[in-house]
Write a protein that holds these residues in place. Structure first.
Motif, PDB file in Angstrom:
ATOM      1  N   LEU A  37       0.830  -1.206   0.000  1.00  0.00           N
ATOM      2  CA  LEU A  37       0.000   0.000   0.000  1.00  0.00           C
ATOM      3  C   LEU A  37       0.867   1.261   0.000  1.00  0.00           C
ATOM      4  CD1 LEU A  37      -2.845  -1.073   2.454  1.00  0.00           C
ATOM      5  CD2 LEU A  37      -3.027  -0.709   0.007  1.00  0.00           C
ATOM      6  N   PHE A  38       1.961   1.193   0.729  1.00  0.00           N
ATOM      7  CA  PHE A  38       2.882   2.335   0.760  1.00  0.00           C
ATOM      8  C   PHE A  38       3.417   2.616  -0.647  1.00  0.00           C
ATOM      9  CE2 PHE A  38       7.050   4.305   1.651  1.00  0.00           C
ATOM     10  CZ  PHE A  38       6.626   5.338   2.466  1.00  0.00           C
ATOM     11  N   THR A  39       3.730   1.542  -1.362  1.00  0.00           N
ATOM     12  CA  THR A  39       4.308   1.691  -2.688  1.00  0.00           C
ATOM     13  C   THR A  39       3.300   2.239  -3.699  1.00  0.00           C
ATOM     14  OG1 THR A  39       5.547  -0.283  -2.142  1.00  0.00           O
ATOM     15  CG2 THR A  39       5.702   0.484  -4.413  1.00  0.00           C
ATOM     16  N   VAL A  40       2.049   1.837  -3.577  1.00  0.00           N
ATOM     17  CA  VAL A  40       1.096   2.267  -4.610  1.00  0.00           C
ATOM     18  C   VAL A  40       0.267   3.483  -4.199  1.00  0.00           C
ATOM     19  CG1 VAL A  40       0.934  -0.006  -5.660  1.00  0.00           C
ATOM     20  CG2 VAL A  40      -0.664   0.621  -3.843  1.00  0.00           C
ATOM     21  N   GLY A 377      -8.594  -9.778   1.956  1.00  0.00           N
ATOM     22  CA  GLY A 377      -7.515 -10.373   2.748  1.00  0.00           C
ATOM     23  C   GLY A 377      -6.945  -9.392   3.745  1.00  0.00           C
ATOM     24  N   THR A 378      -6.686  -8.175   3.288  1.00  0.00           N
ATOM     25  CA  THR A 378      -6.113  -7.168   4.182  1.00  0.00           C
ATOM     26  C   THR A 378      -7.097  -6.806   5.288  1.00  0.00           C
ATOM     27  OG1 THR A 378      -4.912  -6.307   2.294  1.00  0.00           O
ATOM     28  CG2 THR A 378      -4.979  -4.926   4.243  1.00  0.00           C
ATOM     29  N   ALA A 379      -8.366  -6.657   4.920  1.00  0.00           N
ATOM     30  CA  ALA A 379      -9.372  -6.332   5.933  1.00  0.00           C
ATOM     31  C   ALA A 379      -9.435  -7.434   6.984  1.00  0.00           C
ATOM     32  CB  ALA A 379     -10.744  -6.146   5.277  1.00  0.00           C
ATOM     33  N   TYR A 380      -9.334  -8.692   6.534  1.00  0.00           N
ATOM     34  CA  TYR A 380      -9.359  -9.817   7.469  1.00  0.00           C
ATOM     35  C   TYR A 380      -8.173  -9.738   8.432  1.00  0.00           C
ATOM     36  CZ  TYR A 380      -9.240 -14.607   9.212  1.00  0.00           C
ATOM     37  OH  TYR A 380      -9.204 -15.707  10.024  1.00  0.00           O
ATOM     38  N   LEU A 381      -6.988  -9.479   7.870  1.00  0.00           N
ATOM     39  CA  LEU A 381      -5.788  -9.383   8.708  1.00  0.00           C
ATOM     40  C   LEU A 381      -5.947  -8.282   9.751  1.00  0.00           C
ATOM     41  CD1 LEU A 381      -3.031  -9.725   5.979  1.00  0.00           C
ATOM     42  CD2 LEU A 381      -3.627 -11.408   7.709  1.00  0.00           C
ATOM     43  N   VAL A 382      -6.429  -7.124   9.299  1.00  0.00           N
ATOM     44  CA  VAL A 382      -6.560  -5.988  10.208  1.00  0.00           C
ATOM     45  C   VAL A 382      -7.556  -6.309  11.317  1.00  0.00           C
ATOM     46  CG1 VAL A 382      -7.374  -3.619  10.388  1.00  0.00           C
ATOM     47  CG2 VAL A 382      -5.921  -4.273   8.498  1.00  0.00           C
ATOM     48  N   ARG A 392      -1.506  -2.300  12.380  1.00  0.00           N
ATOM     49  CA  ARG A 392      -2.898  -2.305  11.936  1.00  0.00           C
ATOM     50  C   ARG A 392      -3.426  -0.896  11.760  1.00  0.00           C
ATOM     51  NH1 ARG A 392      -4.935  -5.889  16.553  1.00  0.00           N
ATOM     52  NH2 ARG A 392      -7.023  -5.372  15.859  1.00  0.00           N
ATOM     53  N   THR A 393      -3.012   0.021  12.661  1.00  0.00           N
ATOM     54  CA  THR A 393      -3.433   1.413  12.527  1.00  0.00           C
ATOM     55  C   THR A 393      -2.912   2.004  11.229  1.00  0.00           C
ATOM     56  OG1 THR A 393      -3.149   1.488  14.906  1.00  0.00           O
ATOM     57  CG2 THR A 393      -3.643   3.564  13.805  1.00  0.00           C
ATOM     58  N   ILE A 394      -1.673   1.678  10.887  1.00  0.00           N
ATOM     59  CA  ILE A 394      -1.086   2.201   9.651  1.00  0.00           C
ATOM     60  C   ILE A 394      -1.925   1.746   8.450  1.00  0.00           C
ATOM     61  CG2 ILE A 394       0.910   2.041   8.119  1.00  0.00           C
ATOM     62  CD1 ILE A 394       2.664   1.882  10.594  1.00  0.00           C
ATOM     63  N   ILE A 395      -2.274   0.467   8.432  1.00  0.00           N
ATOM     64  CA  ILE A 395      -3.085  -0.031   7.310  1.00  0.00           C
ATOM     65  C   ILE A 395      -4.410   0.703   7.252  1.00  0.00           C
ATOM     66  CG2 ILE A 395      -4.409  -2.000   6.458  1.00  0.00           C
ATOM     67  CD1 ILE A 395      -2.204  -3.686   6.686  1.00  0.00           C
ATOM     68  N   GLN A 396      -5.027   0.911   8.413  1.00  0.00           N
ATOM     69  CA  GLN A 396      -6.308   1.602   8.407  1.00  0.00           C
ATOM     70  C   GLN A 396      -6.184   3.001   7.807  1.00  0.00           C
ATOM     71  OE1 GLN A 396      -7.276   0.627  12.355  1.00  0.00           O
ATOM     72  NE2 GLN A 396      -9.038  -0.624  11.775  1.00  0.00           N
ATOM     73  N   MET A 397      -5.076   3.683   8.115  1.00  0.00           N
ATOM     74  CA  MET A 397      -4.854   5.011   7.541  1.00  0.00           C
ATOM     75  C   MET A 397      -4.713   4.912   6.022  1.00  0.00           C
ATOM     76  SD  MET A 397      -2.330   6.874  10.195  1.00  0.00           S
ATOM     77  CE  MET A 397      -1.137   7.133   8.889  1.00  0.00           C
ATOM     78  N   PHE A 398      -3.921   3.929   5.582  1.00  0.00           N
ATOM     79  CA  PHE A 398      -3.700   3.760   4.146  1.00  0.00           C
ATOM     80  C   PHE A 398      -5.005   3.458   3.408  1.00  0.00           C
ATOM     81  CE2 PHE A 398       1.036   2.381   4.426  1.00  0.00           C
ATOM     82  CZ  PHE A 398       1.356   3.696   4.690  1.00  0.00           C
ATOM     83  N   THR A 399      -5.897   2.705   4.066  1.00  0.00           N
ATOM     84  CA  THR A 399      -7.122   2.337   3.357  1.00  0.00           C
ATOM     85  C   THR A 399      -8.075   3.513   3.217  1.00  0.00           C
ATOM     86  OG1 THR A 399      -8.135   1.622   5.411  1.00  0.00           O
ATOM     87  CG2 THR A 399      -7.058  -0.069   4.085  1.00  0.00           C
ATOM     88  N   PHE A 443     -10.572   2.647  -5.941  1.00  0.00           N
ATOM     89  CA  PHE A 443     -11.851   2.226  -5.355  1.00  0.00           C
ATOM     90  C   PHE A 443     -11.644   1.431  -4.075  1.00  0.00           C
ATOM     91  CE2 PHE A 443     -12.528   2.571  -9.988  1.00  0.00           C
ATOM     92  CZ  PHE A 443     -13.322   3.701  -9.949  1.00  0.00           C
ATOM     93  N   TYR A 444     -10.485   1.641  -3.445  1.00  0.00           N
ATOM     94  CA  TYR A 444     -10.112   0.825  -2.284  1.00  0.00           C
ATOM     95  C   TYR A 444     -11.020   1.065  -1.083  1.00  0.00           C
ATOM     96  CZ  TYR A 444      -6.951  -2.078   0.394  1.00  0.00           C
ATOM     97  OH  TYR A 444      -6.431  -3.112   1.114  1.00  0.00           O
ATOM     98  N   THR A 445     -11.234   2.345  -0.744  1.00  0.00           N
ATOM     99  CA  THR A 445     -11.854   2.669   0.538  1.00  0.00           C
ATOM    100  C   THR A 445     -13.246   2.052   0.692  1.00  0.00           C
ATOM    101  OG1 THR A 445     -10.633   4.720   0.446  1.00  0.00           O
ATOM    102  CG2 THR A 445     -12.329   4.564   2.112  1.00  0.00           C
TER     103      THR A 445
END
Lengths: 569, 389
Positions: A37-40, A377-382, A392-399, A443-445
């Motif tokens: 997510l950081f890369t894209v 998959g990512t939502a499941y992990l989080v 997990r907080t970082i991923i939530q911000m990215f999403t 269309f991620y969010t």
């Protein structure tokens, strides 16, 4: 006794739970997701930021580009133009959608199912379609040109009408949801206290949907201010930010100035996003387990008035589609009105031919498959990873971030990032993959929120039970979690497919001669004056989206029957 | 005589902190300890949910964690399961230190208040969920599942989906699933709270009987004192993240260690008083004979007496602690009535009289009567910094 007293004086040793293989796998995957997510998302946006502070030779010049931009009256005018058209169209669509949603949820009007479906029509097509139809109706050779009393449809009027039609379903869905989630008991209480209908509306109904309305306003504003298709087709000489961006990048190849416009375009979107987040946080659920849903009571006058209103709105939406459909079959508008399939012979025209259409199908399919896999998959992990809170907080911000980034800005930043010669991911540039990535991110969010909502609805103790019975997590995932979430997975993949099929803004800067797309072909053919073939291609997109939606409907219905056996209450 | 009373009081009044230690000693004496919890602490950011809890549980015992909501009992259970790890402290399960193990490395079965049955799997597949993983043969699994369903009283419901069962039946399936892998420790997290009152009473005795048959060490979390009283071998009363008292239901009820326990388990008249000397206290202007422990002399304290211990029959003026009171409200509760009594000093007492007494003594609202507060039923507790309830 004394030994116990002693043992309590020893400072307690903090226990650190030993990680199981499940934990290790999940944590590794989370880190992979963060890097991806950081890369894209983050790196491309950064490279755009960097580009805006460079001159054409690539030297750092600070804010000079911005100063040039704001000193050029023509470019600056686009900001006020953009704010004007999206402000006007947002408020208009909010008003229209509220009445329509009210009719659907709070009256006993006939044909609700029909009106529900009709309202979704604009979602099936690129925003270009409503503009193309407007050209046929009110354009220079339009069938109802005289209705405008000499005003030209090419300009703000056309843009506003086109945008209103295009974003109508988005506003409607949000407002409808908030109208549905009101406690019926509040209305019974109001009636018991002999409140007048007007007072009930002001004191109960409006406060109940306040947050829904505000949320809809922000989302619609973002959509309209960043849309490019409508203004491109029907804007004429009226420039807005999105068309400026297109002109700077594609027309003048001025990437630095393009980056500046991109950042300017990012501003209203980010502001609307932050405001929306702020409002959402204030919202508390008005529905509790004890609430009862509101059931409207029949009222002849009210029901008929709303029926007429919905018929009018539906007529416009159907008319928009029908006009384009009809025009696509007319041999040569307006001279040869005979019907034929001439305009569907895309291979005889510029724009990529039928290849563009199959490319679009492929891209939409890849977006749906890989996007759903990654997002769910990512939502499941989080949701299910134990501990590891920071990551997990970082991923939530990215999403959440993609919601605030307009598609064109994302695409532009991808040019800067992936086209950089020293980037090891350079090979993606001009490929199908980069467009798929752009669509998934754009269309991620919404998809992420859908997945998280479905996961949160499940009993959080399923995993605990699995662990107590020593069943590995992946087995519980495949045997329980995934089957339970299948409706949400279908929702996400359908959403990704149709939006990828119809989007212009997320891919306009990224396609290459080998990867022409249907939605871009519509734009290009229209730009080259081949407006009927453009309409024909748009109809192909509509047809595809409609088929996928239909398929989704039948699959979901089948699932729902099965789920009825499972439903606890 | 005085010396004897004092001794008795020393036994009755003891520091709750020593309770756990006493329990451990007691258990060590019996041998056979199954689970040992040593100085368990659980912190959430700046909130301490468990403040250093120690407890020993014998094998085959049925233990209830009882306390008001937010007292830390569920946190305690989840720490024992490893679902929410403790911040510090030790857990030793049948001789093995499991403090740092993940739940799937520990030996327990768990039943939740929400049942947490997998809705997309049939009853049989739910029960067999943990068995399939153990590479047992299919006929063996089928055999075991039908045995288990028989045990919990649901034979023949293998092919049903959980949604087709009532709440009580779902909880039985959850119980069968938890027992399927024959765990050494059974954890029940408020298993009966979501059920109707009648189903609850019925299932209560069934679970207890099942537990006695299987001799599986069981810990149940509940906020329902009646449930704890009827099911537990020993009750662990918790409040604000500490253990207030550990003991058999009778001990807890008859010899509450703290004012909190006295008031939480059953009802109690709790009256602020001043301890005058070893034999008397003053309660709202009334002097009562008690036997007060040394530590409370001259201090503010709480006097406790259970409503059913207030005497009403054949009282003489010369009897100790006899009071003339006015009968205020009478709350009819079936086999007995709860009566609010007011003394002229303003002192208010709640008493419970059997229907028999109510009739014989003609207890009606507005009348006066004579009651006694027997010394042997009066308990004194130190005044608590934060009063319970």
């Amino acid at each position: 006794m004394s030994s116990i007293a002693q043992s309590t004086q020893v400072p307690p040793v903090l226990t650190k739970p030993k990680l199981s293989p499940d934990d290790w796998v999940m944590r590794t995957l989370i880190i992979v997701a963060i890097i991806a997510l950081f890369t894209v998302i983050v790196l491309p946006l950064y490279s755009m930021l960097a580009k805006s502070a460079e001159n054409s030779a690539g030297e750092f010049i600070g804010l000079a580009n911005f100063i040039t931009y704001f000193n050029s009256p023509a470019l600056f005018k686009s900001i006020t133009n953009s704010l004007f058209v999206s402000g006007t169209s947002s408020i208009t669509v909010l008003f229209l959608a509220f009445l329509y949603a009210y009719a659907l949820t709070r009256t006993c009007m006939r044909c609700k199912a029909f009106f529900n479906i009709v309202a979704l029509i604009p979602l099936l097509a690129p925003s270009l379609l409503s503009a193309i139809s407007l050209v046929y109706v009110f354009g220079n050779q339009g069938i109802a040109k005289s209705w405008l009393f000499g005003e030209s449809i090419y300009g703000p009027i056309g843009i506003i009408i086109g945008l209103v039609i295009w974003v109508f379903p988005s506003a409607l869905m949000i407002i409808k949801t908030s109208l549905q989630t009101t406690d019926g008991r509040l209305y019974e209480a109001a009636t018991a206290m002999r409140s007048t209908p007007l007072r009930t509306f002001l004191v109960v109904t409006l406060p109940g949907v306040k947050y829904g309305l505000i949320s809809a306003l922000f989302i619609v504003f973002t959509l309209t201010v960043t849309d490019f298709g409508v203004a491109k087709v029907i804007g004429g000489q009226y420039n807005v930010l999105a068309t400026d961006l297109f002109k700077q990048v594609i027309g003048q190849q001025n990437f630095q100035m393009g980056a500046v416009v991109g950042i300017v375009l990012l501003f209203p979107a980010v502001l609307a996003f932050i405001a929306d987040r702020y409002v959402q946080r204030k919202q508390v659920s008005l529905l509790s387990a004890r609430s009862v849903p509101y059931t409207p009571k029949p009222s002849t006058i009210k029901d008929n008035l709303f029926f007429i209103y919905c018929t009018l709105v539906s007529a416009v939406l159907i008319g928009m589609l029908a006009m384009a459909a009809y025009a696509s079959f007319v041999t040569f508008w307006p001279y040869d009105q005979s019907l034929s399939l001439t305009n569907y012979q895309f291979d005889l025209m510029d724009g990529g031919g039928w290849g563009a259409f199959t490319n679009s199908l492929r891209m939409a399919l890849y977006t749906a498959v890989f996007g759903t896999l990654f997002i769910f998959g990512t939502a499941y992990l989080v949701e299910k990873c134990r501990g590891f809170k920071g990551a997990r907080t970082i991923i939530q911000m990215f999403t959440l971030l993609p919601m605030a980034v307009p598609g064109m800005v994302l695409g532009l930043s991808y040019i800067f990032f992936f086209n950089a010669p020293n980037n090891p991911l350079n090979f993606l540039y001009g490929s199908m993959a980069i467009m798929v990535i752009s669509c998934v991110v754009h269309f991620y969010t919404v998809s992420h929120i859908t997945a998280v909502t479905a996961l949160k609805q499940m009993d959080p103790e399923f995993e605990s039970v699995g662990a107590s019975l020593k069943v590995p997590l992946y087995k519980t995932f495949f045997r329980v979690t995934l089957p339970m979430c299948l409706p949400a997975v279908l929702d996400i993949s359908t959403y990704l497919f149709t939006t990828a099929m119809t989007t212009v803004s997320a891919v306009i800067f990224l396609y290459s001669p080998d990867t022409q797309l249907a939605s871009v072909a519509v734009l290009n053919m229209e730009g080259a004056g081949d407006i009927a073939p453009a309409a024909a291609m748009a109809m192909m997109i509509v047809l595809t989206s409609a088929c996928v939606r239909l398929l989704h409907y039948f699959l979901t219905r089948g699932l729902r029957r099965k789920h009825l056996l499972w439903r606890t209450k | 005589m005085v010396a004897l009373e004092k001794k008795q009081l020393e036994y009755e009044y003891h520091d709750p902190k020593n309770d756990a230690a006493a329990a451990i000693k007691n258990v060590v004496g019996m041998g056979n300890k199954y689970l040992e919890i040593i100085d368990l602490v659980k912190k959430y950011d700046d909130f301490v949910a468990l403040k250093g809890i120690s407890l020993t549980i014998n094998s085959g015992e049925f233990i209830c964690f009882l306390g008001p909501s937010g007292c830390g009992k569920t946190t305690f259970l989840r720490a024992i399961a490893g679902l929410d790890h403790q911040t510090s402290g030790k857990l030793i399960q049948s001789g093995v230190d499991v403090s740092e193990l993940q739940p799937n490395k520990r030996d327990f079965g768990i039943v939740f208040q929400s049942y947490a049955l997998f809705p997309n799997l049939t009853v049989a597949k739910n029960v067999a969920y943990g068995l399939v993983n153990r590479k047992a043969s299919k006929p063996d699994i089928q055999q075991k599942v039908s045995e288990l369903l028989h045990t919990v009283g649901l034979p023949g419901s293998e092919s049903k989906y959980p949604a087709a069962l009532s709440g009580g039946q779902q909880q039985r399936v959850a119980l069968a699933r938890a027992l399927a892998t024959s765990p050494g420790l059974l954890l029940l997290d408020e298993p009966l709270s979501a059920l109707d009152a009648q189903v609850r009473t019925h299932l209560r005795s069934e679970i207890k009987a099942l537990q006695r048959n299987l001799e599986v060490t069981t810990i149940m979390v509940t906020h329902d004192q009646e449930e704890a009283m009827t099911m537990a071998d020993r009750i662990v009363v918790m409040n604000h993240g500490v253990i207030e008292q550990v003991g058999t239901p009778q001990e807890i009820y008859q010899h509450p260690a703290t004012a909190f326990v006295a008031n939480f388990v059953g009802t109690t008249n709790l009256l602020p008083c001043t301890v005058i000397d070893a034999n008397s206290v003053e309660v709202g202007g009334v002097k009562l004979n008690v036997s007060a422990p040394q530590v409370l002399l001259g201090k503010q304290a709480l006097l406790a007496i259970r409503p059913e211990d207030i005497g009403a029959r054949s009282i003489n003026n010369s009897d100790t602690n006899s009071l003339d009171v006015l009968i205020n409200e009478i709350e009819f509760l079936g086999s007995f009535s709860r009566v609010t009594l007011t003394h002229q000093s303003g002192l208010t007492l709640t008493a419970e009289f059997s229907m028999n007494s109510m009739r014989d003594l003609d207890i009606t609202s507005g009348k006066s009567m004579k009651v006694t507060l027997p010394i042997k039923h009066i308990r004194l507790f130190p005044e608590e910094p934060s009063s319970p309830r």
